[in-house]
Scaffold this motif. Structure first.
Motif: not given
Length: 399
Positions: A120-124, A161-164, A233-235
């Motif tokens: 899915l589209p990535v947001t940082r 710096a999160w990526e998800g 793996p996901i939070r």
């Protein structure tokens, strides 16, 4: 939370893992057991952390003023039970509830794999991530009103710096009913048991408005996959909110047309005791806090100018200004902002302490955010020791 189940220390687990698998624990690395065995917990070198067994606190004296972000290896750890071992190749996130466009019971949940989410589209987004009990020890040491729980100083915090992917994107693709009110996030760690009571898996609801605003489903930090201790793996990440709201090892999301509750927003993580009314609401937005990048009780060499550095942060937005006192609050002077934070990230500042005298001193930093919230001199007591936001009296000796 008033009590936490005991478990072996992380250093003991690392030693056991190394003895059984030949694993070598190297500070600064995310270690795995060999041959497909489960993850082990990350190393906690004493130069970087206070190790509380269940939890681990960052030492502020280990923080470099040159670094803005907190690397995953140095980020504090807060677990209710123990870090689980989860295989990303078989991981699924289940989404269900009566407020999806097509209502789904738990056994009819939409299942999204790790690969589905990462496609899915990535947001940082860089945010301050913080435990609700950060600063708890100061209720006792500074105000004489001790509260139970991990006796954090100010190191249960970091800028990450999160990526998800935005949760709003996921819910849009699954389909959301306009009647949606709340989302219950549930983790995959073991059930939390305290005082002989099994409270079930760690879970906490949040408003759908927050879900559609800035909530993230995160798989990375600092340009790498999450460490197991931090939710691999996901939070979930709810920027600016109490750490408990950002559920680790996310297993399911229940979207409801009614307000949901759990022990983590009714029994705990709300203000109780002291002068607080019995119907105090669940805690959400983090308060304003400041920390000096100094050891507690630091000894500094006398110079004409002693440079002090520190950081301030707020869940409500950027810091507007920081004032520093080197005489226990008698006088205050404005600190220089070195790097301002964007939205929920913290602000770095510096202060020139001119011609300090030899002897013992109390240094204090007081921040004010753009919403006008300023750190008080005293934090009202609550029985779980949450939200200690008062200006901390930091002892320093000049020799």
């Amino acid at each position: 939370m008033t009590s936490t189940p005991l478990r072996p220390t992380r250093r003991g687990l690392l030693t056991a893992a190394a003895a059984g698998t030949g694993l070598i624990a190297v500070p600064g690395l995310a270690d795995r057991a060999v041959a497909g065995a489960p993850y082990v917990q990350k190393p906690l070198p004493s130069a970087w952390f206070y190790d509380y067994g269940t939890n681990a606190e960052m030492r502020w004296e280990s923080v470099s003023p040159r670094e803005y972000l907190t690397s995953p290896e140095r980020l504090f750890v807060r677990d209710h039970t123990a870090t689980p071992s989860i295989d990303a190749s078989t991981y699924t996130l289940r989404i269900f509830g009566d407020a999806l466009a097509t209502p789904r019971a738990s056994d009819q949940a939409v299942s999204l794999s790790y690969a589905d989410l990462r496609s899915l589209p990535v947001t940082r987004l860089t945010t301050v991530h913080e435990c609700t009990g950060n600063g708890r020890s100061f209720f006792a040491s500074q105000q004489g009103t001790p509260a139970p729980g991990t006796q954090w100083k100010l190191g249960a915090v970091g800028a990450v710096a999160w990526e998800g992917v935005r949760l709003a994107t996921v819910l849009e693709r699954v389909g959301l009913d306009p009647r949606a009110v709340s989302v219950m996030a549930t983790g995959l760690d073991a059930d939390y048991v305290s005082g002989g009571v099994d409270y079930g898996p760690v879970r906490r609801p949040f408003p759908v408005s927050k879900a559609l605003d800035d909530a993230l489903l995160v798989w990375g930090a600092d340009g790498r996959d999450l460490l197991p201790d931090h939710g691999f793996p996901i939070r979930l990440v709810l920027p600016g909110w109490v750490g408990i709201a950002s559920i680790k090892w996310l297993g399911s999301l229940e979207v409801s047309a009614t307000r949901q509750t759990s022990p983590w927003n009714t029994i705990w993580y709300r203000m109780t005791g002291g002068s607080y009314p019995p119907d105090s609401p669940p805690l959400t937005v983090n308060p304003v806090r400041s920390a000096l990048e100094l050891a507690w009780g630091a000894t500094l060499a006398r110079r004409q100018v002693v440079g002090l550095t520190g950081r301030s942060w707020s869940g409500a937005g950027p810091i507007d200004h920081v004032d520093v006192s080197t005489d226990g609050g008698g006088t205050w002077q404005r600190a220089r902002i070195r790097r301002g934070g964007h939205r929920e990230a913290w602000t770095q500042w510096e202060f020139d302490w001119r011609a300090p005298s030899r002897g013992d001193h109390v240094v204090m930093a007081r921040a004010t955010d753009v919403a006008g919230r300023q750190q008080p001199l005293v934090t009202p007591y609550n029985e779980n020791g949450y939200f200690f936001d008062a200006v901390v009296r930091h002892p320093v000796t000049i020799v």
